[in-house]
Every structure is written in structure tokens, then in C-alpha cells.
Scaffold this motif. Structure first.
Motif, mmCIF file in Angstrom:
data_model
loop_
_atom_site.group_PDB
_atom_site.id
_atom_site.type_symbol
_atom_site.label_atom_id
_atom_site.label_comp_id
_atom_site.label_asym_id
_atom_site.label_seq_id
_atom_site.Cartn_x
_atom_site.Cartn_y
_atom_site.Cartn_z
ATOM 1 N N ARG A 155 47.935 7.845 71.153
ATOM 2 C CA ARG A 155 46.610 7.919 70.548
ATOM 3 C C ARG A 155 46.572 7.131 69.244
ATOM 4 N NH1 ARG A 155 47.452 13.636 71.549
ATOM 5 N NH2 ARG A 155 46.170 14.414 73.274
ATOM 6 N N GLU A 156 45.461 6.444 69.034
ATOM 7 C CA GLU A 156 45.208 5.850 67.728
ATOM 8 C C GLU A 156 44.639 6.938 66.832
ATOM 9 O OE1 GLU A 156 42.599 2.317 65.574
ATOM 10 O OE2 GLU A 156 42.033 3.054 67.570
ATOM 11 N N CYS A 157 45.171 7.057 65.625
ATOM 12 C CA CYS A 157 44.788 8.148 64.721
ATOM 13 C C CYS A 157 44.472 7.622 63.320
ATOM 14 C CB CYS A 157 45.918 9.167 64.593
ATOM 15 S SG CYS A 157 46.446 9.935 66.130
ATOM 16 N N LEU A 158 43.648 8.367 62.613
ATOM 17 C CA LEU A 158 43.541 8.190 61.169
ATOM 18 C C LEU A 158 44.826 8.716 60.548
ATOM 19 C CD1 LEU A 158 39.898 9.487 60.781
ATOM 20 C CD2 LEU A 158 40.642 7.163 60.271
ATOM 21 N N PRO A 159 45.390 8.028 59.564
ATOM 22 C CA PRO A 159 46.673 8.478 59.003
ATOM 23 C C PRO A 159 46.511 9.641 58.038
ATOM 24 C CG PRO A 159 45.910 6.516 57.861
ATOM 25 C CD PRO A 159 44.920 6.763 58.965
ATOM 26 N N LEU B 264 36.387 14.590 53.086
ATOM 27 C CA LEU B 264 37.312 15.118 54.085
ATOM 28 C C LEU B 264 38.632 14.355 53.946
ATOM 29 C CD1 LEU B 264 36.582 15.985 57.758
ATOM 30 C CD2 LEU B 264 38.535 14.542 57.215
ATOM 31 N N GLU B 265 39.692 15.076 53.733
ATOM 32 C CA GLU B 265 41.018 14.461 53.630
ATOM 33 C C GLU B 265 41.864 14.847 54.830
ATOM 34 O OE1 GLU B 265 45.028 14.356 50.819
ATOM 35 O OE2 GLU B 265 43.297 15.544 50.200
ATOM 36 N N CYS B 266 42.469 13.865 55.454
ATOM 37 C CA CYS B 266 43.372 14.122 56.583
ATOM 38 C C CYS B 266 44.721 14.575 56.035
ATOM 39 C CB CYS B 266 43.540 12.867 57.428
ATOM 40 S SG CYS B 266 42.006 12.216 58.141
ATOM 41 N N ILE B 267 44.993 15.863 56.111
ATOM 42 C CA ILE B 267 46.309 16.360 55.714
ATOM 43 C C ILE B 267 47.354 15.865 56.708
ATOM 44 C CG2 ILE B 267 47.716 18.446 55.425
ATOM 45 C CD1 ILE B 267 45.219 19.891 54.481
ATOM 46 N N ALA B 268 46.955 15.784 57.971
ATOM 47 C CA ALA B 268 47.798 15.283 59.056
ATOM 48 C C ALA B 268 47.042 14.178 59.778
ATOM 49 C CB ALA B 268 48.120 16.414 60.031
ATOM 50 N N PRO B 269 47.710 13.379 60.581
ATOM 51 C CA PRO B 269 46.985 12.407 61.406
ATOM 52 C C PRO B 269 45.911 13.096 62.250
ATOM 53 C CG PRO B 269 49.319 11.915 61.443
ATOM 54 C CD PRO B 269 49.179 13.232 60.726
ATOM 55 N N LEU B 270 44.828 12.370 62.473
ATOM 56 C CA LEU B 270 43.648 12.924 63.150
ATOM 57 C C LEU B 270 43.131 11.916 64.160
ATOM 58 C CD1 LEU B 270 41.054 14.746 63.396
ATOM 59 C CD2 LEU B 270 40.193 13.542 61.392
ATOM 60 N N HIS B 271 42.879 12.395 65.383
ATOM 61 C CA HIS B 271 42.351 11.528 66.435
ATOM 62 C C HIS B 271 41.024 12.069 66.941
ATOM 63 C CE1 HIS B 271 42.044 9.144 70.112
ATOM 64 N NE2 HIS B 271 41.831 10.274 70.760
ATOM 65 N N VAL B 272 39.977 11.251 66.815
ATOM 66 C CA VAL B 272 38.696 11.529 67.456
ATOM 67 C C VAL B 272 38.430 10.354 68.383
ATOM 68 C CG1 VAL B 272 36.232 11.955 67.161
ATOM 69 C CG2 VAL B 272 37.850 12.808 65.458
ATOM 70 N N GLY B 273 38.500 10.587 69.661
ATOM 71 C CA GLY B 273 38.467 9.497 70.624
ATOM 72 C C GLY B 273 37.117 8.824 70.753
ATOM 73 N N SER B 274 37.160 7.538 71.031
ATOM 74 C CA SER B 274 35.944 6.762 71.271
ATOM 75 C C SER B 274 35.565 6.760 72.744
ATOM 76 C CB SER B 274 36.162 5.313 70.825
ATOM 77 O OG SER B 274 37.143 4.686 71.644
ATOM 78 N N LEU C 257 40.523 19.303 63.351
ATOM 79 C CA LEU C 257 39.495 18.448 63.949
ATOM 80 C C LEU C 257 40.112 17.519 64.986
ATOM 81 C CD1 LEU C 257 37.118 17.120 61.121
ATOM 82 C CD2 LEU C 257 36.576 18.747 62.925
ATOM 83 N N GLY C 258 39.274 17.092 65.912
ATOM 84 C CA GLY C 258 39.651 16.023 66.807
ATOM 85 C C GLY C 258 40.323 16.474 68.088
ATOM 86 N N GLY C 259 40.760 15.485 68.867
ATOM 87 C CA GLY C 259 41.377 15.734 70.162
ATOM 88 C C GLY C 259 42.855 16.005 70.041
ATOM 89 N N GLY C 260 43.407 16.636 71.080
ATOM 90 C CA GLY C 260 44.840 16.871 71.139
ATOM 91 C C GLY C 260 45.342 17.969 70.230
ATOM 92 N N THR C 261 44.437 18.804 69.695
ATOM 93 C CA THR C 261 44.859 19.848 68.760
ATOM 94 C C THR C 261 45.207 21.158 69.459
ATOM 95 O OG1 THR C 261 42.518 20.341 68.355
ATOM 96 C CG2 THR C 261 43.631 18.916 66.777
ATOM 97 N N GLY C 262 45.005 21.222 70.772
ATOM 98 C CA GLY C 262 45.463 22.394 71.518
ATOM 99 C C GLY C 262 44.367 23.365 71.889
ATOM 100 N N PHE C 263 44.674 24.195 72.873
ATOM 101 C CA PHE C 263 43.728 25.145 73.444
ATOM 102 C C PHE C 263 43.203 26.130 72.410
ATOM 103 C CE2 PHE C 263 42.633 29.024 75.793
ATOM 104 C CZ PHE C 263 41.861 28.520 76.836
ATOM 105 N N LEU C 264 44.086 26.601 71.524
ATOM 106 C CA LEU C 264 43.689 27.638 70.568
ATOM 107 C C LEU C 264 42.741 27.118 69.496
ATOM 108 C CD1 LEU C 264 47.017 29.632 70.078
ATOM 109 C CD2 LEU C 264 45.037 30.237 71.466
#
Length: 401
Positions: A248-252, A12-22, A317-324
Motif C-alpha cells: 500500500r502507498e501510505c502517508l508517512p 491531523l497528524e499521522c502518528i503512524a503511516p496511514l492509507h486511504v485508498g484511491s 483512519l484509513g484502510g487496513g486497520t483491522g476489523f475492530l
């Protein structure tokens, strides 16, 4: 005879920053921020307590917190003022994060913000829980199955619309029950003795096991980003990009992680699925449906490159990606306009504020009034220095292909 169980390894490659909260949020006195280097240090709790005891700083630190001195002096600055060396402070960290956005915010507010933490292992290494990936697969599967036989699921949309009366809490309960029955209709395809309708053991998703996605050894560094919403709201100071006081702390972007999927071939076949590639394709189709809606609204010259980059992704993936990125309303609704109207009305009812003049509660964001093209009228961005992305974009590739 073909084996029922098979296993595939993925990157899995993060094309954009990604946040999955703890689930953890750190206040300004719970992390170290080196403003000069623009770095946040997340503390190893056992080392931290031992350090305070060894340096006889427990009482002083308690006073620092009680008097809320962190509102004018960061913990890093306070320690330097107490004679602690920078190298000693860095040795207390489980991991560090680049945090240029915190500098800009501190210059504006003269204080630091809370940080919502990324999921991490005991040694501080960030990771993506397998449940988050499987959840995205589940949503993609439901989207694909509904799209194959829309007439079969039409009654669920009617139930959702017909329930749109009465108190919000009661409606949400009814909607949850409707979606649970929809999932049973779509995914409970196993024929097992001594089971009742709705029993979870009948779900074909039992045949899909997803491991946690982990970084290569030693790759612990993350980034801290401020929440940024791109909006169409035409009100002074609120159109365009809105920076919101949430960090948010994110994977880069560019980070690669490995995970595996173990599948039961017979269970997948009960869904009409013959391979994991089909499931990933459904995830991609679901993501693209939401992004197409947003591109019609935000895909002008300035933001077109963000959507072009998104075409390389398989999922959000992850949080903060929006309702849609989390709803099946558009898959179920008979038209995009019906979906937009339903979502706008629901959001207006869910998010309210008290009108100062009348004392009554009214919609906080006026979705029915202002969501002319898209509801909600936002695109979730990740911004760092001069780089921008659509938050949470991920590429998934089978290892060895």
C-alpha cells in the motif's frame, strides 16, 4: 443570539503511516522503481504518453507488457536499457514514495508487486477525503450514543444474534437492515414536516460537514509499505508477524494535514452533543476500546511501546486497520466473550477454503478454534526499516489552541 453554524480548523497528524485508498492499483509496468534509491515514481499520465511518443517507444513498450518482461526486469531498468536517462524518468513523476520494502520483496521473488495507491489530487498531492474523517466521526458517535444508553439498543443485538441462521448472504442482508435501523434510532433526531421514518434528511449528521484534509503545498512524498499482521495463531510459520504480499502507498508518520469542520449547533444538540470536542472524544473512546482488547493479547514487552504511542491518538483512519476499527459488535454485545464468539463464528463462515481430502468447504482461518482471547486474532502493523507502528493512528488538534 448564538449563531447556529460554526466552523473549526483542525490539524491531523499521522502518528503512524496511514492509507486511504484511491481505488487504483498499479501493476509493475505502471510505475517506475529505482532500486538503488529505493524510490517509486508515480507517473503523470499525460507526460508519460507524450514521452513514449516523443522517444518512439510506444511499440517497444507494448511488446514489453505483452511478453510480461516486467516479471524479470523492472520498468525503470528496461528504460535505462533503452538509453533513457534517469533524470528524464524522474521528470515524468507526479510524486515519489520511499519503498525499502519493495527491495526486500524483489530480492526474494525477483519481481515487483502491485501497489494499491493512496488517494491523491489531480496534481499528485496525497490527501484524506473528508468522507473518511466524517465516517470515523459517525462510528465514534454511534459508539458513544450506544454506550450512554445500552438498554435502549439491546434489541438490536438480539436481532443480530437471532438472524445468525440460514445462508450467509441472507444473514448479511438482515444485519445490514438492522444496523440501518440502529443508525436511524441513534442519529435520526431531527423533527421535520412531511418526512417519513428512515428519511435521510432526519439525520443529525446533516449538520456536520467535513472538508478534505490536505498537506502543505509541495508535500507530496509518500511511502510504500507491505501489509504486516501480528497474529496469535500457533502454527508453524504463522505465529508472530506475518508479511503478506500486499503493498500500500501510505502517508508517512509525522505528516500533518489541515481540514475544517462546519457544524450546525442545533442539529448536534438534538443528539445531546454540545461541541465538536465531544465528537472527537467519542472517536477516541471507540478507538481505545478496540486497542484495549488488542493490548490484552499483544501488549507484551516487545509491543508495549506501540500501545503506549497509541494513547496519543484520537482515532484510527484509513484502510487496513483491522476489523475492530470498523465494527460496533463490541458496543452492542452484552459481554466481550459474546462479541468474540459472534465475530469468530461469522469470520469462519465468511472466509472458507476447500478441503483437499473431503472436497468440502471449511473455515480458512479457524477463528472459532484458535481465537481464544480475541477475534480476529490480528493486530495490523506498519513496518518500515526498523520502525513499527499500529497502522492508521492519527492525532487531531484544533488549530489555534
Amino acid at each position: 443570539m448564538m449563531n447556529r453554524l460554526f466552523r473549526r480548523e483542525y490539524e491531523l497528524e499521522c502518528i503512524a503511516p496511514l492509507h486511504v485508498g484511491s481505488g487504483e492499483k498499479l501493476m509493475a509496468f505502471e510505475y517506475l522503481y529505482d532500486r538503488k534509491r529505493q524510490e517509486v515514481y508515480f507517473l503523470d499520465e499525460s507526460k508519460w504518453i507524450a514521452f513514449l511518443e516523443k522517444r518512439s517507444l510506444l511499440d517497444d513498450f507494448a511488446v514489453y507488457v505483452e511478453r510480461r518482461e516486467f516479471q524479470r526486469k523492472s520498468l525503470w531498468e528496461w528504460f535505462l536499457g533503452m538509453g533513457v536517462r534517469e533524470a528524464e524518468l524522474r521528470a515524468l513523476a507526479l510524486r515519489k514514495a520511499h519503498a525499502a520494502t519493495l527491495t526486500a520483496e524483489r530480492d526474494r521473488k525477483k519481481t515487483l508487486n502491485d501497489i494499491v495507491c493512496q488517494a491523491a489530487l489531480a496534481d499528485g498531492a496525497p490527501y484524506i477525503p473528508g468522507s473518511a474523517i466524517k465516517g470515523a466521526m459517525r462510528t465514534g458517535l454511534l459508539y458513544g450514543i450506544i454506550g450512554r444508553e445500552p438498554q435502549r439498543f439491546q434489541r438490536f443485538w438480539q436481532e443480530i444474534v437471532n438472524a445468525a441462521r440460514g445462508p450467509l448472504r441472507e444473514k448479511q442482508k438482515m444485519w445490514s437492515k438492522t444496523m440501518a435501523r440502529l443508525e436511524q434510532e441513534a442519529l435520526h433526531t431531527l423533527s421535520l414536516p412531511n418526512t417519513r421514518a428512515g428519511d435521510a434528511v432526519m439525520s443529525a449528521l446533516r449538520g456536520l460537514r467535513v472538508s478534505d484534509a490536505v498537506c502543505a503545498e509541495g508535500e507530496k512524498e509518500t511511502i510504500v509499505l507491505q501489509k504486516v499482521d501480528l497474529t496469535t495463531k500457533k502454527k508453524q510459520g504463522e505465529d508472530g508477524e506475518n508479511k503478506i504480499s500486499l503493498f500500500r502507498e501510505c502517508l508517512p508518520a509525522g505528516r500533518r494535514l489541515r481540514f475544517s469542520v462546519t457544524a450546525d449547533r442545533s442539529m448536534l444538540q438534538s443528539l445531546g452533543i454540545s461541541s465538536l470536542d465531544e465528537i472527537i472524544g467519542m472517536m477516541r473512546a471507540y478507538m481505545n476500546d478496540g486497542l484495549r482488547l488488542q493490548e490484552r493479547t499483544f501488549g507484551d514487552k516487545a509491543y508495549r511501546p506501540l500501545f503506549e504511542e497509541a494513547r496519543e491518538a484520537e482515532c484510527l483512519l484509513g484502510g487496513g486497520t483491522g476489523f475492530l476499527s470498523k465494527t460496533l459488535v463490541h458496543a452492542l454485545a452484552p459481554s466481550k466473550e459474546a462479541a468474540r464468539h459472534f465475530i469468530a463464528r461469522h469470520l469462519d463462515e465468511k472466509f472458507t477454503k476447500r478441503d483437499r481430502a473431503t472436497g468440502r468447504r471449511r473455515p480458512a482461518h479457524d477463528h472459532e478454534l484458535l481465537d481464544a482471547k480475541l477475534s480476529p486474532r490480528t493486530l495490523k502493523l506498519a513496518c518500515e526499516d526498523y520502525d513499527e507502528w499500529i497502522l492508521g493512528l492519527c492525532r487531531i488538534r484544533e488549530v489555534g489552541r
